[in-house]
Design a protein around this motif. Sequence first.
Motif: not given
Length: 411
Positions: A360-363, A386-395, A397-405
């Motif tokens: 889940v994340g940008p390429v 997954t939808g919440e994470l994609i929206r936060a990445m586009m916006d 917005s702050p992300l949980p620590d695990y998002a980078q993994r």
Amino acid sequence: MNTIAVVGAGIVGLAVTRSLVDAGYQVQLFDPGAPGEGTSLGNAGLIANYATSPMASIETLKALPRELVRRDASLSIDPRYLSRLASFGPRFIQAATPSRFARHKADLVALIQDAVKAQHRLLESLDAPGLYADTGCLQLAYRGDTLSQSLETSAEAKRADGVDCRALTAADVRDLEPELSPERLEGALFFPSTRHLKDPLTVSRTLWRRLERAGAVLHRARIEGLAPCVDGGWRLVSALGEHHADQVVMCAGMANQALMKWLGMSLPVVSERGYHVRLDTSVSLTRPAGWLAHHFYATPMEGGVRLAGTTEFTAPERRADQRRWDRLKGWGDAMFGRSLTLSERWMGVRHSTPDGLPVVGPVAGREGLYLAYGHAHLGLTLSAQTGELIRAMMDGSPLPDYAQRLSPARF
């Protein structure tokens, strides 16, 4: 207005679309089939709050040789698929080492906790409580199963992960589900707060109607090509022609792999097919009951009890293996202590990563391109988050620590 193309209308693509539409984005959804009618149709229907341990572990590696030679194995690896597992296999072994397993498990525990809350919010937003039930679920232990030797220890481990879990005796299980056969039954783990769907397809259709009213547009087309535009944004090619979008989220499961080849990319995500049968026999079951030794759940749904699960590593396009349906029926016969008849057989293609975490994340180096797949057995459970994470990445917005993994860059 920022236009986003979401490729794939399974439960992950629908949940991503929901988060983006709610944030004010204009979303074009692409899929050759109707929403929810692919792999999302055939799951066991559980919001799996208990799924806090990655598959890649020392215990899995120890059990794998024995599982593969069993005549009634619920897990199989097609020798013809071994070449496609060439990059997956070594990474799976690396992910199973104690230090990496511990790190992945910590991320999965945190992800599951957020995901269950997000999925409950999504379901409740549909204002249709008849779509799901909050009756909990059972993981059954039979004589000879590994689980039967460690019920209380397993329950304690789940509680340590923040999951409400209780060890039950065989008599306790029969009090809850009297139609289960007592033969060889030793007990169970009971997860009282697990929610399950009564019909996954109806949930997808209900969600899509909400999205359509909110302005999302569905193109019944398979995306066959993908390329960045010189002046920014993306060009998508289908049988309907060319489509343009400012950003693209690829939620098409194994179909993502073919699209990424257009961009010279490849990730170690593999096809892990699952099967289900629906019982024609009248069986009364209040809550899902899993037999983990055979990797399947019996789930009460509209139209009858569904037996869903098993694991088959093989090419997505290969013909379904009749033996897997036969095994599901046989295990169901043993679970309920009588010969069952079937009214439905189904097979679908999951998409799995070696470390057990989704992508889940940008390429990197591809501005405006996002991936959202590799959810394996947890697509339904993880879809809303997954939808919440994609929206936060586009916006931004702050992300949980695990998002980078979860980033594609980890591979």
